[in-house]
Design an enzyme around this catalytic site. Sequence first.
Site, PDB file in Angstrom:
ATOM      1  N   ASP A 111       7.798  -5.342  37.418  1.00 44.25           N
ATOM      2  CA  ASP A 111       6.589  -4.535  37.270  1.00 44.25           C
ATOM      3  C   ASP A 111       5.345  -5.414  37.251  1.00 44.25           C
ATOM      4  O   ASP A 111       5.083  -6.109  36.267  1.00 44.25           O
ATOM      5  CB  ASP A 111       6.694  -3.733  35.966  1.00 44.25           C
ATOM      6  CG  ASP A 111       5.487  -2.851  35.715  1.00 44.25           C
ATOM      7  OD1 ASP A 111       4.696  -2.639  36.652  1.00 44.25           O
ATOM      8  OD2 ASP A 111       5.343  -2.371  34.574  1.00 44.25           O
ATOM      9  N   ASP A 153       0.483  -2.272  41.949  1.00 38.04           N
ATOM     10  CA  ASP A 153       1.408  -2.068  40.833  1.00 38.04           C
ATOM     11  C   ASP A 153       2.775  -1.630  41.352  1.00 38.04           C
ATOM     12  O   ASP A 153       2.955  -0.486  41.763  1.00 38.04           O
ATOM     13  CB  ASP A 153       0.833  -1.016  39.885  1.00 38.04           C
ATOM     14  CG  ASP A 153       1.731  -0.753  38.691  1.00 38.04           C
ATOM     15  OD1 ASP A 153       2.680  -1.525  38.471  1.00 38.04           O
ATOM     16  OD2 ASP A 153       1.482   0.236  37.974  1.00 38.04           O
TER      17      ASP A 153
END
Length: 381
Positions: free
Chosen positions: A81, A266
């Site tokens: 992430d 992201d």
Amino acid sequence: MLKALLILCGSLLLCEAGLVKIPLIKFVEEKNLSHELQKLQIKFNITDIATIPPKYHYLDFSFYGKIAIGKPPQDFLVLFDTGSHLLWVPLKPCTQDNETCRRHHQYNPEKSQTYKPNGAPFFMIYESGYLSGHLVEDTVSLAGKEVRNVTFGVATDRPDDTFRYAPYDGVMGMSFFNSSLHYAQPVFYGLMKQHKLKENVFSFYYLRNGSTRLGGELTLGGVNHDHFEGQLHYVDISRKFYWQFEMKSAHVNKRQVCRKCQVIADTGCNGIGLPRDDYQRVNRAIGATIDPETFQYVVDCGKIDQLPEVTFKIGDGVFTLSGQDYIKHLNKRCVSGFHNIGSAKFWILGDLFIGKYYTVFDFDKSRVGFAKTKENIPITI
């Protein structure tokens, strides 16, 4: 299921020409839109993100890979992430009434020769409950590259509604580190400090097409030229907190919907997040209308191929998404992948964008790069 996938991942870990290659496993998941927006709210500290009825789900791809912790190694499947900093995994033992914990691999410090206690607490707040635990230290291995003395979180409580059926065990954050706000340095900082890589760069390749469970590759130490075509287009980081940069503009057909917008790349985001006004502007421009039951923008499922392209001007590159790229299927509805993230002052480019464009995160030069992904290129063994 998770055990079999960890074995598959482990058999494919590769090091080649200074690059460390971690294969990613692709899952087709039924995701809860409300929970996905909650995760963005926590990561980016958005106070008024859109509220979605919790009963609505959609099918989408997710991508996870294997890491190992401790000596001897304990294997985990994690979400890599770039929108968060902390590595966390579940802690053993589980309580008997915690199904969320029992369904996943758990870290056992008593079985690791390199474990060191820390004890500092950590927690994250979700609408469905707390993710909480404490910090420890141990060795983390990424495709055979050992990172010593990594501080990470071990979760003792996780909200069932958000994580019970998650196919991954934990999350490995890969953002920049801020000592005043973050619990511990990201694992990648350890790779840099211990000089494990030729270049302090990592890159993501997502293989969204095809039926294979192999879904792409996380490359550490540089870029894999086999997975993109043309040149990489770079843009400098505007704020070293997230992987944030300025996008010159965005258009739907010839209609400008953004100018000099701040954007975050992201890998932990499904879809593309937009501030409220931009969310309405973009969705109206693509011809979507509000569904009175789900409160989401929807389109006619029979006309997806006729939807306009959305164009992003980033650095010296121009990148486009078609209707097939940005529409999701939700309860027999065709829903826009452009989501409302309320009062946020930035856009979030998640896997709808990264799935089409090979994405490079360059610590050495503080920049992000994009290039057209080669479609249906197999992961070589």
